[in-house]
Design an enzyme around this catalytic site. Structure first.
Site, short mmCIF file in Angstrom:
data_model
loop_
_atom_site.label_atom_id
_atom_site.label_comp_id
_atom_site.label_asym_id
_atom_site.label_seq_id
_atom_site.Cartn_x
_atom_site.Cartn_y
_atom_site.Cartn_z
N SER A 35 3.32 -2.27 10.30
CA SER A 35 4.77 -2.36 10.51
C SER A 35 5.36 -3.71 10.10
O SER A 35 6.26 -4.23 10.76
CB SER A 35 5.12 -2.03 11.96
OG SER A 35 4.74 -0.70 12.28
N GLY B 87 2.51 2.16 10.89
CA GLY B 87 3.50 3.23 10.78
C GLY B 87 4.21 3.56 12.08
O GLY B 87 4.91 4.57 12.17
N GLY C 64 2.83 -1.19 4.25
CA GLY C 64 2.89 0.24 3.96
C GLY C 64 4.32 0.69 3.68
O GLY C 64 4.86 0.49 2.60
N ASN D 153 0.88 -1.17 0.00
CA ASN D 153 0.00 0.00 0.00
C ASN D 153 0.91 1.22 0.00
O ASN D 153 1.50 1.54 1.02
CB ASN D 153 -0.91 -0.02 1.24
CG ASN D 153 -1.73 1.25 1.38
OD1 ASN D 153 -1.75 2.09 0.47
ND2 ASN D 153 -2.40 1.39 2.51
N GLU E 142 -5.53 -4.92 10.37
CA GLU E 142 -4.49 -3.93 10.66
C GLU E 142 -4.82 -3.21 11.96
O GLU E 142 -5.63 -2.28 11.97
CB GLU E 142 -4.43 -2.88 9.53
CG GLU E 142 -4.16 -3.46 8.16
CD GLU E 142 -3.58 -2.41 7.21
OE1 GLU E 142 -2.51 -2.70 6.65
OE2 GLU E 142 -4.15 -1.33 7.05
N HIS F 88 -9.57 1.41 4.59
CA HIS F 88 -8.31 1.55 5.35
C HIS F 88 -8.55 2.47 6.54
O HIS F 88 -9.31 3.44 6.45
CB HIS F 88 -7.21 2.11 4.45
CG HIS F 88 -5.87 2.01 5.07
ND1 HIS F 88 -5.43 2.90 6.03
CD2 HIS F 88 -4.87 1.09 4.93
CE1 HIS F 88 -4.22 2.54 6.43
NE2 HIS F 88 -3.86 1.45 5.78
N LYS G 163 0.15 4.24 -0.18
CA LYS G 163 -0.45 5.43 0.45
C LYS G 163 -0.21 6.66 -0.43
O LYS G 163 -0.20 6.54 -1.64
CB LYS G 163 0.08 5.59 1.88
CG LYS G 163 -0.13 4.29 2.70
CD LYS G 163 0.05 4.45 4.18
CE LYS G 163 -0.19 3.11 4.86
NZ LYS G 163 -0.10 3.19 6.31
N GLU H 269 -6.89 4.78 7.75
CA GLU H 269 -6.62 6.21 7.48
C GLU H 269 -7.80 6.87 6.79
O GLU H 269 -8.09 8.04 7.01
CB GLU H 269 -5.32 6.34 6.67
CG GLU H 269 -4.11 6.04 7.55
CD GLU H 269 -2.93 5.43 6.82
OE1 GLU H 269 -2.86 5.50 5.58
OE2 GLU H 269 -2.05 4.86 7.52
P1 13P Z 1 2.96 0.32 7.69
O1 13P Z 1 3.48 -0.97 7.08
O2 13P Z 1 3.71 1.52 7.20
O3 13P Z 1 2.85 0.21 9.17
O4 13P Z 1 1.48 0.52 7.12
C1 13P Z 1 0.57 -0.52 7.23
C2 13P Z 1 -0.64 -0.19 6.45
O5 13P Z 1 -1.41 0.68 6.83
C3 13P Z 1 -0.88 -0.91 5.21
O6 13P Z 1 -2.13 -0.64 4.69
#
Ligand code: 13P
Length: 261
Positions: free
Chosen positions: A218, A177, A239, A14, A171, A99, A16, A101
């Site tokens: 992560s 993150g 991510g 992803n 997640e 997601h 982002k 976010e």
């Molecule tokens: P990270 O791998 O940066 O923690 O992000 C995970 C994520 O939100 C994937 O959709």
């Protein structure tokens, strides 16, 4: 003894809100080379909408699929700023929905995720539906109830025949993150109790057993193996570590090595 594999493992990146078209194409070109021989695992990169076309063209004919990170549920109309399933499917096979976010910053709800999920399925896109609890919910012991309710919301009115086409990504929000991860054992336990068991209740054990569940939060090259060997975990939604050829490649290769596939 290795893990008995019931479902094809699936690792997706992803991106982002990272990567211009030129940067995205460069990353895709790199992955196309380093991951050219991977056939035992499903792979995809979910790019910003602006890069879908160029990355889709770059990866055409490779084993790496392309996904969007969101879409609206209508085919077309006066919906300024949105992209439709018809636009996504010109270049992509997957779409991330719900997601955290988007739920946190852009007002996504279980209801809109459900509408989008049905639209994706109607258009032959593979949805990657994200669910997961906040740190407060986790600390309060509400994880299984909350994730279960997100599941029931997402799957309202979805037939068993369609449900098996969905990919889920568990997640935990506090692991995204942050460098923190759920322990593989906890992630496995929650996926069983809040996802697999809910799917069994909504449908049946066979349907529940056919649906793939990724872990996200992560994921890095050095922890991928610990997650992928868990019986309920079928892959990862990555991510930050999906933004570089080396780290995404290492995640995929470490997963393949851990599963001996
Ligand atoms: P990270 O791998 O940066 O923690 O992000 C995970 C994520 O939100 C994937 O959709």
């Amino acid at each position: 003894m290795g893990k008995q594999i019931m479902r094809k493992p699936f690792i997706a990146g992803n991106w982002k809100m990272y990567k211009t078209v030129a940067e995205g194409v460069a990353l895709a070109e790199g992955l196309k080379q380093t991951l050219a021989d991977v056939t035992t695992m499903e792979l995809a990169v979910c790019t910003p909408a602006t890069a879908l076309m160029a990355v889709g063209q770059t990866l055409a004919g490779s084993h790496i699929g392309v996904g969007a990170q969101n879409m609206f549920w209508k085919d077309e109309g006066a919906f300024t700023g949105e992209i439709s399933p018809l636009m996504v499917k010109e270049w992509a096979q997957y779409v991330i929905l719900g997601h955290s976010e988007r739920r946190q910053f852009f007002g996504e709800t279980d209801e809109t995720v459900n509408l989008k999920l049905k639209a994706a399925l109607a258009h032959g896109l593979t949805p990657i539906v994200c669910i997961g609890e906040s740190l407060d919910q986790n600390k309060a012991g509400e994880t299984v109830d909350f994730v279960g309710s997100q599941m029931r919301g997402a799957f309202t009115g979805v037939s068993a025949g369609d449900a098996v086409k969905v990919v889920l990504a568990y997640e935990p929000i506090w692991a995204i993150g942050t460098g923190l991860t759920a322990t593989p054992e906890d992630a496995n336990r929650i996926i069983k109790a809040a996802i697999r068991d809910v799917l069994t209740a909504l449908y049946d054990a066979e349907t529940a057993g056919a649906i793939r569940v990724q872990y996200g939060g992560s994921v890095k090259p050095d922890n991928m193996a610990d997650f992928i060997v868990m019986p309920e975990i079928d892959g990862a939604l990555v991510g930050g570590a999906s933004l570089k050829v080396d780290s995404f490649t290492a995640i995929v290769k470490n997963a393949i090595a851990a599963l001996s596939v």
